[in-house]
Design a protein around this motif. Structure first.
Motif, PDB file in Angstrom:
ATOM      1  N   THR A  70     -35.096 -70.726   9.277  1.00  0.00           N
ATOM      2  CA  THR A  70     -34.470 -69.401   9.295  1.00  0.00           C
ATOM      3  C   THR A  70     -32.973 -69.528   9.550  1.00  0.00           C
ATOM      4  O   THR A  70     -32.479 -70.572  10.003  1.00  0.00           O
ATOM      5  N   THR A  71     -32.268 -68.445   9.275  1.00  0.00           N
ATOM      6  CA  THR A  71     -30.822 -68.414   9.470  1.00  0.00           C
ATOM      7  C   THR A  71     -30.401 -67.016   9.891  1.00  0.00           C
ATOM      8  O   THR A  71     -31.113 -66.032   9.618  1.00  0.00           O
ATOM      9  N   ASP A  72     -29.279 -66.928  10.588  1.00  0.00           N
ATOM     10  CA  ASP A  72     -28.667 -65.631  10.909  1.00  0.00           C
ATOM     11  C   ASP A  72     -27.428 -65.471  10.048  1.00  0.00           C
ATOM     12  O   ASP A  72     -26.607 -66.410   9.938  1.00  0.00           O
ATOM     13  N   ILE A  73     -27.264 -64.305   9.441  1.00  0.00           N
ATOM     14  CA  ILE A  73     -26.100 -64.025   8.599  1.00  0.00           C
ATOM     15  C   ILE A  73     -25.395 -62.782   9.131  1.00  0.00           C
ATOM     16  O   ILE A  73     -26.026 -61.729   9.292  1.00  0.00           O
ATOM     17  N   THR A  74     -24.120 -62.930   9.434  1.00  0.00           N
ATOM     18  CA  THR A  74     -23.304 -61.816   9.927  1.00  0.00           C
ATOM     19  C   THR A  74     -22.148 -61.593   8.963  1.00  0.00           C
ATOM     20  O   THR A  74     -21.536 -62.558   8.490  1.00  0.00           O
ATOM     21  N   PHE A  75     -21.852 -60.324   8.679  1.00  0.00           N
ATOM     22  CA  PHE A  75     -20.741 -60.015   7.771  1.00  0.00           C
ATOM     23  C   PHE A  75     -20.168 -58.653   8.128  1.00  0.00           C
ATOM     24  O   PHE A  75     -20.754 -57.900   8.924  1.00  0.00           O
ATOM     25  N   THR A  76     -19.026 -58.342   7.548  1.00  0.00           N
ATOM     26  CA  THR A  76     -18.381 -57.054   7.811  1.00  0.00           C
ATOM     27  C   THR A  76     -18.236 -56.255   6.527  1.00  0.00           C
ATOM     28  O   THR A  76     -18.098 -56.817   5.432  1.00  0.00           O
ATOM     29  N   VAL A  77     -18.295 -54.934   6.698  1.00  0.00           N
ATOM     30  CA  VAL A  77     -18.037 -53.974   5.619  1.00  0.00           C
ATOM     31  C   VAL A  77     -17.181 -52.868   6.228  1.00  0.00           C
ATOM     32  O   VAL A  77     -17.093 -52.747   7.452  1.00  0.00           O
ATOM     33  N   PRO A  78     -16.520 -52.036   5.423  1.00  0.00           N
ATOM     34  CA  PRO A  78     -15.794 -50.896   5.989  1.00  0.00           C
ATOM     35  C   PRO A  78     -16.748 -49.960   6.737  1.00  0.00           C
ATOM     36  O   PRO A  78     -17.913 -49.808   6.348  1.00  0.00           O
ATOM     37  N   ASP A  79     -16.248 -49.352   7.807  1.00  0.00           N
ATOM     38  CA  ASP A  79     -17.067 -48.394   8.557  1.00  0.00           C
ATOM     39  C   ASP A  79     -17.714 -47.358   7.642  1.00  0.00           C
ATOM     40  O   ASP A  79     -18.873 -46.986   7.823  1.00  0.00           O
ATOM     41  N   SER A  80     -16.951 -46.907   6.658  1.00  0.00           N
ATOM     42  CA  SER A  80     -17.431 -45.847   5.762  1.00  0.00           C
ATOM     43  C   SER A  80     -18.615 -46.288   4.915  1.00  0.00           C
ATOM     44  O   SER A  80     -19.351 -45.470   4.371  1.00  0.00           O
ATOM     45  N   GLU A  81     -18.816 -47.606   4.781  1.00  0.00           N
ATOM     46  CA  GLU A  81     -19.911 -48.134   3.958  1.00  0.00           C
ATOM     47  C   GLU A  81     -21.083 -48.630   4.801  1.00  0.00           C
ATOM     48  O   GLU A  81     -22.085 -49.113   4.252  1.00  0.00           O
ATOM     49  N   TYR A  82     -20.969 -48.524   6.132  1.00  0.00           N
ATOM     50  CA  TYR A  82     -21.983 -49.108   7.016  1.00  0.00           C
ATOM     51  C   TYR A  82     -23.379 -48.548   6.748  1.00  0.00           C
ATOM     52  O   TYR A  82     -24.339 -49.302   6.545  1.00  0.00           O
ATOM     53  N   ASP A  83     -23.516 -47.232   6.741  1.00  0.00           N
ATOM     54  CA  ASP A  83     -24.838 -46.614   6.571  1.00  0.00           C
ATOM     55  C   ASP A  83     -25.453 -46.964   5.219  1.00  0.00           C
ATOM     56  O   ASP A  83     -26.656 -47.251   5.120  1.00  0.00           O
ATOM     57  N   ARG A  84     -24.627 -46.947   4.162  1.00  0.00           N
ATOM     58  CA  ARG A  84     -25.143 -47.303   2.828  1.00  0.00           C
ATOM     59  C   ARG A  84     -25.580 -48.765   2.787  1.00  0.00           C
ATOM     60  O   ARG A  84     -26.580 -49.111   2.143  1.00  0.00           O
TER      61      ARG A  84
END
Length: 421
Positions: free
Chosen positions: A316-330
């Motif tokens: 298994t692996t953990d993957i962390t990434f960022t998106v704009p706040d406005s796109e978080y829910d989508r």
């Protein structure tokens, strides 16, 4: 004598008075013996007004007619600029994109420039005329008006400069150059005399809003030297460069080879409203990352920072990434509704992060820049959540409440503060 393309953004041509002010800058260059072409944006707010009219007429509309309407804003500005120049005794005429012609593909609303025929512009400039060209638009292979999308006028100006072989392209805006960081956060920020294309590209992508990324990419590809300068400066004032020597005011964006002394760190940028998402216990197998980020790409969600940690068992692996706040829910919904394309144990995330970056071509030849950045933040008690690096930048994700403190601390740490402030 030089050949120059000058571009004026929406705030610089917001009304007739400002158009006259911009025309005085053009007249100064003409009187200095330079060959000048002009690219203009629509008046400030006009494009949004036109888009509103289109949507009011029909929420579902033909993209070709959308372009026909929205492109009219620049046509008004070009005509008014040509009138203002003529009234000042400068020979000028306006050109719509299709009259140049600026040929694009047929992606209406987000077209890309394919080719510019410089014959007409070259002829006019050689005889002392000033062509005033509508930015943001061109003509498709099917002879329909197209618009270029965000940053279209800057991109138009750079493309015209490349086509006519200009010595430089002056981007007139509401700021007087490129600063080492946002002066509203750090009053001691310095206006740079020169910055490389690569540094400007990184700073533009990391949150600096002086130039659009597409325009910088095109300038870099075609070696078009850019100058960022203010249209609100007195056109009749002596032309003094930021270092105090006679020359062009503002910041020159140029090839790295033109910069004699390269700073280790040239600038510090800040981008707020960054959301973090972590997928824990992802089944680690070939293609899983492609499936995860392909799902987000299908929804048109842009991902920024990415960190992956593989578990000791390799399963298994953990993957962390960022998106704009406005796109978080989508983004969360897209990952949860993935149709079995990938498996994970748990999803967690949060909004309200901030990305702080240090940028500099000198980082290529100096070790320890990242570690010194981390130490400077640790000394202020700022915790780092994510880290990404490239050859000339290091970025960290931190809590937004510490964002401005981080920028001020790093700006001072790397010696970028003005000594006279």
């Amino acid at each position: 004598m030089a050949r120059i393309v000058v571009k004026f953004g929406g705030t610089s041509v917001a009304n007739v008075e400002r158009i006259r002010q911009a025309a005085r800058h053009i007249k100064r260059e003409v009187e200095a013996g330079n060959e000048v072409a002009v690219v203009v944006s629509a008046m400030s707010g006009k494009t949004n007004e036109l888009i509103g009219w289109v949507n009011e007429a029909s929420a579902l509309h033909d993209a070709r007619e959308y372009d026909a309407v929205v492109a009219s804003g620049e046509q008004v500005t070009a005509g008014l600029m040509a009138i203002a120049l003529s009234q000042m005794g400068v020979q000028a005429r306006s050109y719509a994109g299709w009259q140049v012609p600026i040929r694009t593909d047929d992606s209406h609303g987000a077209a890309r420039i394919a080719e510019i025929d410089p014959t007409e512009l070259d002829s006019r400039m050689k005889t002392g005329w000033v062509p005033v060209i509508t930015g943001f638009q061109g003509i498709s292979p099917h002879n329909r008006i197209t618009t270029l999308g965000r940053g279209g006028s800057d991109t138009s100006a750079v493309a015209v400069a490349a086509a006519v072989g200009a010595d430089r392209c002056d981007i007139y805006t509401d700021v007087d150059g490129v600063y080492t960081t946002d002066p509203r956060i750090v009053p001691r920020a310095q206006r740079m005399t020169k910055i490389s294309f690569e540094e400007m590209l990184e700073m533009a992508s990391l949150g600096a809003k002086v130039l659009m990324i597409r325009a910088v990419e095109m300038a870099m590809a075609h070696k078009v030297r850019l100058t960022v300068r203010s249209s609100f400066d007195d056109p009749d004032a002596p032309q003094i460069a930021p270092d105090g020597t006679p020359g062009v005011p503002g910041t020159l964006v140029c090839d790295e080879d033109e910069i004699m002394e390269k700073q280790i760190v040239s600038g510090v940028t800040l981008a707020k409203a960054e959301a973090k998402i972590t997928l824990r216990g992802v089944k680690d197998k070939p293609g899983v990352a492609a499936a995860i980020f392909g799902r987000l790409a299908d929804e048109g969600i842009v991902v920024d920072m990415i960190v992956q940690n593989v578990a000791d068992d390799g399963a298994t692996t953990d993957i962390t990434f960022t998106v704009p706040d406005s796109e978080y829910d989508r983004a969360v919904k897209a990952l949860e509704d993935n149709g079995g394309r990938f498996e994970y144990a748990r999803l967690s995330g949060s909004k309200g992060g901030a990305k702080v970056s240090v940028v500099g071509v000198g980082m290529r030849s100096h070790a320890g820049v990242a570690s010194s950045m981390f130490k400077a933040l640790a000394d202020k008690g700022i915790n780092i959540q994510l880290i990404t690096t490239s050859e000339i930048k290091t970025s960290v994700l931190i809590e937004e409440e510490y964002a401005e403190l981080a920028v001020r601390s790093l700006h001072t740490y790397y010696g970028l503060d003005r000594r006279d402030a």
